[in-house]
Design a protein around this motif. Sequence first.
Motif, PDB file in Angstrom:
ATOM      1  N   LEU A   1      -4.266  -4.974  25.749  1.00  0.00           N
ATOM      2  CA  LEU A   1      -4.019  -6.145  26.586  1.00  0.00           C
ATOM      3  C   LEU A   1      -4.446  -5.861  28.024  1.00  0.00           C
TER       4      LEU A   1
ATOM      5  N   GLU B   1      -2.796  -9.713  33.533  1.00  0.00           N
ATOM      6  CA  GLU B   1      -2.444 -11.138  33.522  1.00  0.00           C
ATOM      7  C   GLU B   1      -2.217 -11.706  32.120  1.00  0.00           C
ATOM      8  N   THR B   2      -2.194 -10.853  31.086  1.00  0.00           N
ATOM      9  CA  THR B   2      -1.908 -11.301  29.726  1.00  0.00           C
ATOM     10  C   THR B   2      -0.401 -11.376  29.527  1.00  0.00           C
ATOM     11  N   ASP B   3       0.071 -12.426  28.877  1.00  0.00           N
ATOM     12  CA  ASP B   3       1.483 -12.539  28.533  1.00  0.00           C
ATOM     13  C   ASP B   3       1.733 -11.705  27.278  1.00  0.00           C
TER      14      ASP B   3
ATOM     15  N   ALA C   1       0.602 -12.905  23.492  1.00  0.00           N
ATOM     16  CA  ALA C   1      -0.521 -12.186  22.883  1.00  0.00           C
ATOM     17  C   ALA C   1      -0.174 -11.695  21.478  1.00  0.00           C
TER      18      ALA C   1
ATOM     19  N   TYR D   1      -1.925 -13.144  18.079  1.00  0.00           N
ATOM     20  CA  TYR D   1      -2.653 -12.221  17.205  1.00  0.00           C
ATOM     21  C   TYR D   1      -2.121 -12.292  15.770  1.00  0.00           C
TER      22      TYR D   1
ATOM     23  N   ILE E   1       4.343 -10.376  31.991  1.00  0.00           N
ATOM     24  CA  ILE E   1       2.908 -10.314  32.282  1.00  0.00           C
ATOM     25  C   ILE E   1       2.430  -8.870  32.478  1.00  0.00           C
TER      26      ILE E   1
END
Length: 134
Positions: free
Chosen positions: A8, A11-13, A17, A21, A95
């Motif tokens: 990841l 800025e990916t939650d 995520a 997935y 985040i």
Amino acid sequence: MIPHSLKLFPETDLLVAIKEYSKKNKIYGFINGVVGNLSKVAIQCPTNQSLSMFQGNLEIISLNGFFDYGNAHLHLSFSDEKCQVFGGHLEAGSIVSKGAEILLLSFEKKIKNIDPISFSKATTRVKIYTLNNC
């Protein structure tokens, strides 16, 4: 068991995520390992109905739980800059800061529900023997 490695980026939650997935790949399984850090964390503590929010340089200590075709039940523990450790039920809004790598294990969904009635009627029992001073 099939291993899946998620990398990841900033800025990916974290929760979103994992859910996306598992939904995209139609998999069910458990989190096996994680390393990374977060800039924001949203958790729900067991005795509190409202979310607890944290911000800063937050290091992921552990992430445990399962994912199920787009759903997830995950518990997160993390530390702040002072090495104080916090934890609770992971919520959306957590985040990734610099990065996070997660190892997921998926397998065929075969769940056995054990209710107290059928368990108490089981004929197989375990005998335990102990030695003095042991």
